[in-house]
Design a protein around this motif. Structure first.
Motif, short mmCIF file in Angstrom:
data_model
loop_
_atom_site.label_atom_id
_atom_site.label_comp_id
_atom_site.label_asym_id
_atom_site.label_seq_id
_atom_site.Cartn_x
_atom_site.Cartn_y
_atom_site.Cartn_z
N ILE A 1 26.64 73.07 39.61
CA ILE A 1 27.05 72.73 40.97
C ILE A 1 25.83 72.92 41.85
O ILE A 1 25.30 74.04 41.97
CB ILE A 1 28.20 73.65 41.47
CG1 ILE A 1 29.38 73.67 40.48
CG2 ILE A 1 28.65 73.25 42.88
CD1 ILE A 1 30.15 72.39 40.32
N ASP A 2 25.37 71.82 42.44
CA ASP A 2 24.31 71.92 43.44
C ASP A 2 25.02 72.23 44.74
O ASP A 2 25.77 71.38 45.26
CB ASP A 2 23.53 70.59 43.51
CG ASP A 2 22.42 70.65 44.55
OD1 ASP A 2 22.39 71.61 45.34
OD2 ASP A 2 21.58 69.73 44.55
N LEU A 3 24.82 73.46 45.25
CA LEU A 3 25.59 73.87 46.42
C LEU A 3 25.14 73.16 47.70
O LEU A 3 25.81 73.25 48.73
CB LEU A 3 25.52 75.39 46.59
CG LEU A 3 26.29 76.17 45.50
CD1 LEU A 3 25.95 77.65 45.59
CD2 LEU A 3 27.78 75.98 45.61
N GLY A 4 24.01 72.48 47.66
CA GLY A 4 23.55 71.69 48.81
C GLY A 4 23.35 72.52 50.06
O GLY A 4 23.72 72.10 51.16
N ILE A 5 22.80 73.72 49.88
CA ILE A 5 22.58 74.61 51.03
C ILE A 5 21.21 74.27 51.64
O ILE A 5 20.22 74.17 50.92
CB ILE A 5 22.61 76.09 50.58
CG1 ILE A 5 23.98 76.41 49.97
CG2 ILE A 5 22.31 77.04 51.73
CD1 ILE A 5 24.04 77.71 49.22
N ASP A 6 21.17 74.10 52.97
CA ASP A 6 19.92 73.67 53.61
C ASP A 6 19.03 74.85 54.01
O ASP A 6 18.37 74.80 55.05
CB ASP A 6 20.21 72.74 54.80
CG ASP A 6 21.07 73.40 55.86
OD1 ASP A 6 21.66 74.47 55.55
OD2 ASP A 6 21.18 72.87 56.97
N ASP A 7 19.01 75.88 53.18
CA ASP A 7 18.10 77.02 53.43
C ASP A 7 16.73 76.63 52.89
O ASP A 7 16.57 76.45 51.68
CB ASP A 7 18.65 78.26 52.71
CG ASP A 7 17.73 79.47 52.83
OD1 ASP A 7 16.66 79.33 53.46
OD2 ASP A 7 18.09 80.53 52.30
N PRO A 8 15.70 76.48 53.76
CA PRO A 8 14.39 76.02 53.26
C PRO A 8 13.75 77.00 52.28
O PRO A 8 12.85 76.64 51.53
CB PRO A 8 13.55 75.90 54.54
CG PRO A 8 14.23 76.76 55.55
CD PRO A 8 15.68 76.76 55.21
N GLY A 9 14.22 78.25 52.26
CA GLY A 9 13.66 79.24 51.34
C GLY A 9 14.16 79.08 49.92
O GLY A 9 13.57 79.63 48.99
N LEU A 10 15.24 78.36 49.74
CA LEU A 10 15.80 78.20 48.39
C LEU A 10 15.17 77.00 47.70
O LEU A 10 15.18 75.89 48.22
CB LEU A 10 17.32 77.97 48.46
CG LEU A 10 18.24 79.15 48.71
CD1 LEU A 10 19.69 78.67 48.71
CD2 LEU A 10 18.07 80.24 47.67
N GLU A 11 14.63 77.25 46.52
CA GLU A 11 14.10 76.14 45.72
C GLU A 11 15.30 75.32 45.22
O GLU A 11 16.43 75.82 45.19
CB GLU A 11 13.34 76.69 44.51
CG GLU A 11 12.19 77.61 44.86
CD GLU A 11 11.06 76.89 45.58
OE1 GLU A 11 10.95 75.66 45.45
OE2 GLU A 11 10.31 77.55 46.30
N ASP A 12 15.02 74.11 44.76
CA ASP A 12 16.11 73.24 44.27
C ASP A 12 16.92 73.95 43.18
O ASP A 12 18.14 73.94 43.19
CB ASP A 12 15.53 71.96 43.68
CG ASP A 12 15.11 71.00 44.78
OD1 ASP A 12 15.45 71.30 45.94
OD2 ASP A 12 14.45 69.99 44.48
#
Lengths: 409, 162
Positions: free
Chosen positions: A259-270
């Protein structure tokens, strides 16, 4: 007489020695020792010992760090050290020369001596996230090239990699789901998403999968998975993402996906925005295993059923001892020609316990007892069993393997 | 005399209270230094203090197995001396055994009872990289072990001992 024989023998020895001297060809020393020819086209290059040769640093924009580089001169001549930054042509992100400073400039390193240079890396505040790399060349020596080139290959270099990162605000747990599942059943997995930052982030989960090269792999599809999640994660809060998986009744092998949670936190890598799902499908038997045997004029019948396997049993495939090895058990029924026989079995529980000592160096388990194997066996003993056809029925509980022994005396 | 006895009792009571408080603080400190797997939480933690050693057993109801830790209390600083972390999902253990057996050397030597343990970053740093790894070990005639990076799904180090 004796003098004649002695003289003849001496002549014979002399003739043989002379003959052998004529026929034995002298062997060149190089053939005897097998000396290797050495080709060393870059022999005249000045090679220094640089420690470390590779360096990786992770910094936030605006941060700086320093490290020491040791340079040894093992040659018999003095060498001029003149550190400079070389940006390779293939790098995507280019660092500016202002990022790196040296504690020493140009100097002479005498033959056989060593020196230390402190390298300081400072990332500017406006640097973008990502990997930056360069080389630090300590001398002007380059490898000769047979064709013209714009990028010289320096000999005495350190490869520096700078990763500019943004600390993530969002934590996801668990990130990996590994579970045994039954075909036709439904399972719910709750994922916690925690926002430790001051900003609100969006959440847009989607089912995806990566190619996995295993013969028993099947992929989770949208019709099998339902996701329930809020669309945002407020600052300093936790939200739940509910993943409902309906395992089809025809499912086999391992069902994989993420599940790609699609969170727009720029600190999280893909890869850090994902929850990986690995479901191993197994078929639980509904009927017991039955062993039929005939008894004739026996004095004792012994039936032993257990979950214990030989410790030297080689595990040829993965799931042979699972699932739930420690809870492995069996239900046993013994049936005589006239119906079920109610005999109290002798129960033997066997444990194997390890201590630290013979473990690999990365297992720091000194002083800890650990039960690594638990098995149970039931032995039924019947004196003067009646003649006819007997049966032993075994229903396994939480194990993929058991053993049955029938002894007729 | 009565006053003296009363004062002594009060003093001993205070000492006892301090010891209980110290023990409670130590237990809290120990609990904050545990590392359950992948965001899971321990439901059952037992702490036993013997001299300067602290023995911890921790379980998570959702996971098979138990995690053991031994800390040393070095003048108020907790040092993790030993650990054996086996509280993992069974399916993950099997996945890791599969990765270990995909290595030819491991497959040719693996024999006996197998254990799957989590290796903390501070240990992993000495052998590969400062990240959580997994150790799959066969305890047979020889000890055969594979250190595994689950993200890369590969064996990063091998150990074959006597």
């Amino acid at each position: 007489m004796y003098l004649h024989r002695l003289f003849a023998a001496l002549i014979l020895i002399a003739v043989l020695a002379s003959a052998s001297a004529q026929f034995v060809k002298p062997i060149p020393v190089s053939e005897v020792s097998g000396a290797t020819k050495v080709i060393h086209p870059y022999k005249n290059l000045t090679r220094l010992i640089i420690e470390p040769k590779f360096k990786y640093v992770r910094l936030e924009a605006g941060e700086e760090t320093s490290f020491d580089v040791r340079i040894k001169n093992p040659t018999k001549k003095d060498v001029t050290i003149d550190p400079k930054i070389v940006i390779p042509p293939y790098t995507e992100r280019v660092m500016d020369e202002d990022w790196i400073k040296f504690s020493r400039g140009k100097f002479v390193l005498k033959a056989g001596e060593e020196a230390t240079i402190e390298v300081t890396v400072k990332v500017p505040k406006d640097a973008g996230k990502g990997s930056y790399s360069c080389m630090i060349a300590f001398t002007n020596d380059t490898f000769p090239s047979p064709y013209p080139t714009e990028t010289p290959r320096f000999v005495n270099v350190l490869h520096l990699s700078v990763y500019v990162w943004i600390p993530p605000s969002v934590k996801i747990y668990p990130k990996n789901i590994f579970k045994y599942v039954e075909a036709g059943e439904s399972y719910i997995f709750n994922i916690t998403v925690e926002n430790t930052g001051d900003k609100l982030f969006r959440l847009d989960p989607k089912l995806k999968h990566e190619e996995f090269y295993s013969p028993d792999t099947n992929y989770l599809t949208k019709d099998m998975v339902k996701i329930e999640a809020p669309s945002t994660i407020p600052p300093h809060s936790k939200v739940k993402v509910k993943i409902i998986v309906n395992v089809p009744s025809t499912a086999k092998g391992t069902l994989r996906g993420y599940i790609d949670l699609g969170i727009d936190d720029p600190g999280l890598e893909d890869w850090a925005r994902r929850v990986s799902i690995n479901l191993m499908v197994y078929e639980k038997p509904t009927e017991p295993f039955v062993k039929v045997f005939r008894v004739e004029n026996a004095s004792v019948l012994r039936v032993k059923v257990g979950t214990d396997l030989s410790p030297n049993f080689v595990l040829p495939f993965i799931a042979v001892k699972s699932p739930f090895e420690s809870k492995a058990d069996v239900n046993v029924r013994l049936i005589s020609p006239h119906g079920e026989v109610k005999v109290r079995p002798k129960i033997l529980e066997r444990m194997i316990v390890t201590l630290g000592g013979s473990n690999p160096p990365w297992e720091e388990v000194e002083g800890i007892y650990k039960v690594v194997s638990v098995s149970k066996s039931y032995t039924f003993e019947i004196e003067n069993p009646e003649n006819g056809v007997w049966m032993v029925e075994v229903m396994p509980k939480g194990c993929f393997m058991f053993n049955v022994e029938v002894e007729i005396e | 005399m009565r006053w003296l006895i009363l004062l002594s009792l009060l003093f001993l009571g205070c000492l006892g209270h301090q010891a209980v408080e110290h023990r409670a603080n130590l237990t809290d400190l120990v609990k904050s230094n545990l590392y359950p797997f992948d965001g899971y939480r321990y439901d059952n933690v037992s702490v036993k203090v013997e001299d300067n050693k602290i023995f911890v057993k921790a379980k998570c109801s959702e996971l098979e197995g138990e995690d053991d830790y031994i800390f040393v209390n070095d003048n108020g600083t907790l040092i993790l001396k030993s650990y054996c972390l086996e509280a993992l999902p069974q399916a993950l253990k099997d996945e890791l055994i599969g990765i270990a057996l995909s290595n030819r050397t491991i497959a040719e030597n693996a024999n006996g009872i197998v254990t799957v343990r989590r290796i903390l970053p501070q240990t992993s740093a000495k052998f590969y990289a400062p990240k959580e790894l997994f150790s799959v070990t066969w305890h047979g005639e020889k000890t055969v072990s594979a250190l595994i990076d689950l993200d890369a799904k590969r064996v990063v180090r091998i150990y074959i001992g006597s």
